[in-house]
Design a protein around this motif. Structure first.
Motif, PDB file in Angstrom:
ATOM      1  N   LEU A  19       0.795  -1.263  -0.078  1.00 12.34           N
ATOM      2  CA  LEU A  19       0.032   0.139   0.038  1.00 12.34           C
ATOM      3  C   LEU A  19       0.869   1.052   0.049  1.00 12.34           C
ATOM      4  O   LEU A  19       0.520   2.433  -0.790  1.00 12.34           O
ATOM      5  CB  LEU A  19      -0.893   0.169   1.299  1.00 12.34           C
ATOM      6  N   SER A  20       2.045   1.200   0.559  1.00 12.10           N
ATOM      7  CA  SER A  20       2.814   2.483   0.923  1.00 12.10           C
ATOM      8  C   SER A  20       3.356   2.588  -0.506  1.00 12.10           C
ATOM      9  O   SER A  20       3.652   4.085  -1.034  1.00 12.10           O
ATOM     10  CB  SER A  20       3.847   2.132   2.018  1.00 12.10           C
ATOM     11  N   PHE A  21       3.910   1.433  -1.201  1.00 14.82           N
ATOM     12  CA  PHE A  21       4.562   1.552  -2.526  1.00 14.82           C
ATOM     13  C   PHE A  21       3.399   2.418  -3.459  1.00 14.82           C
ATOM     14  O   PHE A  21       3.701   3.220  -4.170  1.00 14.82           O
ATOM     15  CB  PHE A  21       5.108   0.345  -3.069  1.00 14.82           C
ATOM     16  N   MET A  22       2.317   1.840  -3.516  1.00 22.26           N
ATOM     17  CA  MET A  22       1.271   2.378  -4.511  1.00 22.26           C
ATOM     18  C   MET A  22       0.956   3.793  -4.246  1.00 22.26           C
ATOM     19  O   MET A  22       0.969   4.523  -5.298  1.00 22.26           O
ATOM     20  CB  MET A  22      -0.034   1.640  -4.216  1.00 22.26           C
ATOM     21  N   LYS A  51       8.794   2.555   8.963  1.00 21.15           N
ATOM     22  CA  LYS A  51       9.114   2.015   7.570  1.00 21.15           C
ATOM     23  C   LYS A  51       8.627   3.069   6.391  1.00 21.15           C
ATOM     24  O   LYS A  51       9.681   3.384   5.338  1.00 21.15           O
ATOM     25  CB  LYS A  51       8.507   0.731   7.263  1.00 21.15           C
ATOM     26  N   LEU A  52       7.484   3.642   6.574  1.00 19.39           N
ATOM     27  CA  LEU A  52       6.932   4.560   5.833  1.00 19.39           C
ATOM     28  C   LEU A  52       7.942   6.058   5.746  1.00 19.39           C
ATOM     29  O   LEU A  52       8.145   6.319   4.471  1.00 19.39           O
ATOM     30  CB  LEU A  52       5.450   5.054   6.123  1.00 19.39           C
ATOM     31  N   ARG A  53       8.213   6.400   6.849  1.00 16.54           N
ATOM     32  CA  ARG A  53       9.364   7.536   6.782  1.00 16.54           C
ATOM     33  C   ARG A  53      10.814   7.099   6.118  1.00 16.54           C
ATOM     34  O   ARG A  53      10.971   7.983   5.206  1.00 16.54           O
ATOM     35  CB  ARG A  53       9.402   7.767   8.252  1.00 16.54           C
ATOM     36  N   ALA A  54      11.196   6.065   6.330  1.00 15.77           N
ATOM     37  CA  ALA A  54      12.305   5.482   5.486  1.00 15.77           C
ATOM     38  C   ALA A  54      12.098   5.280   4.069  1.00 15.77           C
ATOM     39  O   ALA A  54      13.210   5.773   3.335  1.00 15.77           O
ATOM     40  CB  ALA A  54      12.896   4.157   6.045  1.00 15.77           C
ATOM     41  N   MET A  80      11.889   8.882   2.602  1.00 12.88           N
ATOM     42  CA  MET A  80      13.283   9.561   2.726  1.00 12.88           C
ATOM     43  C   MET A  80      14.029   9.111   1.410  1.00 12.88           C
ATOM     44  O   MET A  80      14.673   9.623   0.881  1.00 12.88           O
ATOM     45  CB  MET A  80      13.964   9.451   3.953  1.00 12.88           C
ATOM     46  N   ASP A  81      14.105   7.827   1.127  1.00 17.50           N
ATOM     47  CA  ASP A  81      15.049   7.184   0.080  1.00 17.50           C
ATOM     48  C   ASP A  81      13.921   5.977  -0.759  1.00 17.50           C
ATOM     49  O   ASP A  81      14.480   4.808  -0.226  1.00 17.50           O
ATOM     50  CB  ASP A  81      16.224   6.843   0.705  1.00 17.50           C
ATOM     51  N   PRO A  82      13.124   6.399  -1.443  1.00 15.61           N
ATOM     52  CA  PRO A  82      12.314   5.102  -2.064  1.00 15.61           C
ATOM     53  C   PRO A  82      13.139   4.082  -2.727  1.00 15.61           C
ATOM     54  O   PRO A  82      12.719   2.993  -2.581  1.00 15.61           O
ATOM     55  CB  PRO A  82      11.494   5.945  -2.954  1.00 15.61           C
ATOM     56  N   ASP A  83      14.113   4.686  -3.484  1.00 13.06           N
ATOM     57  CA  ASP A  83      14.862   3.510  -4.348  1.00 13.06           C
ATOM     58  C   ASP A  83      15.634   2.739  -3.397  1.00 13.06           C
ATOM     59  O   ASP A  83      15.738   1.462  -3.414  1.00 13.06           O
ATOM     60  CB  ASP A  83      15.768   4.313  -5.376  1.00 13.06           C
ATOM     61  N   GLY A  84      16.258   3.384  -2.567  1.00 13.39           N
ATOM     62  CA  GLY A  84      17.057   2.448  -1.492  1.00 13.39           C
ATOM     63  C   GLY A  84      16.441   1.567  -0.657  1.00 13.39           C
ATOM     64  O   GLY A  84      16.683   0.355  -0.384  1.00 13.39           O
ATOM     65  N   TYR A  85      15.322   2.136  -0.186  1.00 11.18           N
ATOM     66  CA  TYR A  85      14.308   1.095   0.617  1.00 11.18           C
ATOM     67  C   TYR A  85      13.753   0.056  -0.360  1.00 11.18           C
ATOM     68  O   TYR A  85      13.927  -1.120   0.193  1.00 11.18           O
ATOM     69  CB  TYR A  85      13.136   2.057   1.229  1.00 11.18           C
ATOM     70  N   LEU A  86      13.294   0.323  -1.496  1.00 15.22           N
ATOM     71  CA  LEU A  86      12.841  -0.757  -2.259  1.00 15.22           C
ATOM     72  C   LEU A  86      13.849  -1.752  -2.723  1.00 15.22           C
ATOM     73  O   LEU A  86      13.637  -2.975  -2.769  1.00 15.22           O
ATOM     74  CB  LEU A  86      12.093  -0.229  -3.701  1.00 15.22           C
TER      75      LEU A  86
END
Length: 189
Positions: A71-74, A161-164, A167-173
């Motif tokens: 859901l967060s990704f979407m 986790k949402l905050r992380a 801050m850096d979607p590509d790194g988190y994914l």
């Protein structure tokens, strides 16, 4: 929504990929009301092969955290249901809508509710019939508070986790990408 056999899905996807007919022509030829489902099948087939469009025999159980991550990704990327499902290896995009509705209505705790009731063993059925209600059957105030604390811990963890992710979607994914693929493989075994 009509349910189609796995054989039909594979046949129509391969027919599309052969290049003789487009989405609209194929949908009309086979009596499908829209091309959306066909497009989703083709995308899933191209990314995951035949397994991507086969109906799962055992219903998969996804963790609350996985659902929250989907859901967060979407939300963060603005991806559609189909794109999100494809990204996470889900073969049932409407499942994401169900998770979203549950989350909006009841928060993270609503995502933990399993569908239906767990099966009871014969012994448990007999015990339950003979058992008289007691004070211990009701949840004590302490147990209620412990349950509430656990739900709050889950919510805090989700927000971290949402905050992380924000801050850096590509790194988190990238960091969590491997976990999603290994989870979906384990669940489909």
């Amino acid at each position: 929504m009509a349910k189609y056999s796995d054989e039909f899905k594979v046949m129509i996807v391969r027919e599309y990929l052969a290049g003789r007919l487009g989405y609209n022509s194929l949908a009309n030829k086979h009596g499908m009301k829209s091309t959306g489902q066909l497009r989703a099948w083709v995308s899933a087939y191209q990314k995951y092969g035949v397994e991507g469009i086969m109906r799962k025999k055992n219903h998969e159980v996804y963790s609350v955290q996985f659902k929250l991550d989907v859901l967060s990704f979407m939300k963060r990327t603005g991806a559609s249901r189909s794109e999100t499902a494809l990204h996470f290896g889900l073969t049932n995009p409407p499942l994401i809508s169900s998770w979203k509705k549950k989350f909006l209505e009841g928060g993270a705790e609503a995502l933990d509710n399993l569908k239906g009731r767990p099966a009871m063993s014969d012994k448990a059925k007999n015990v339950q019939k003979n058992k008289k209600p007691t004070q211990q059957d009701e949840m004590t105030r302490e147990q209620e508070l412990e349950q509430e604390n656990e739900l709050l811990r889950l919510e805090v963890e989700y927000l971290k986790k949402l905050r992380a992710f924000q801050m850096d979607p590509d790194g988190y994914l990238e960091k969590h990408k491997q976990r999603y693929h290994s989870n979906s493989k384990k669940n489909s075994d």
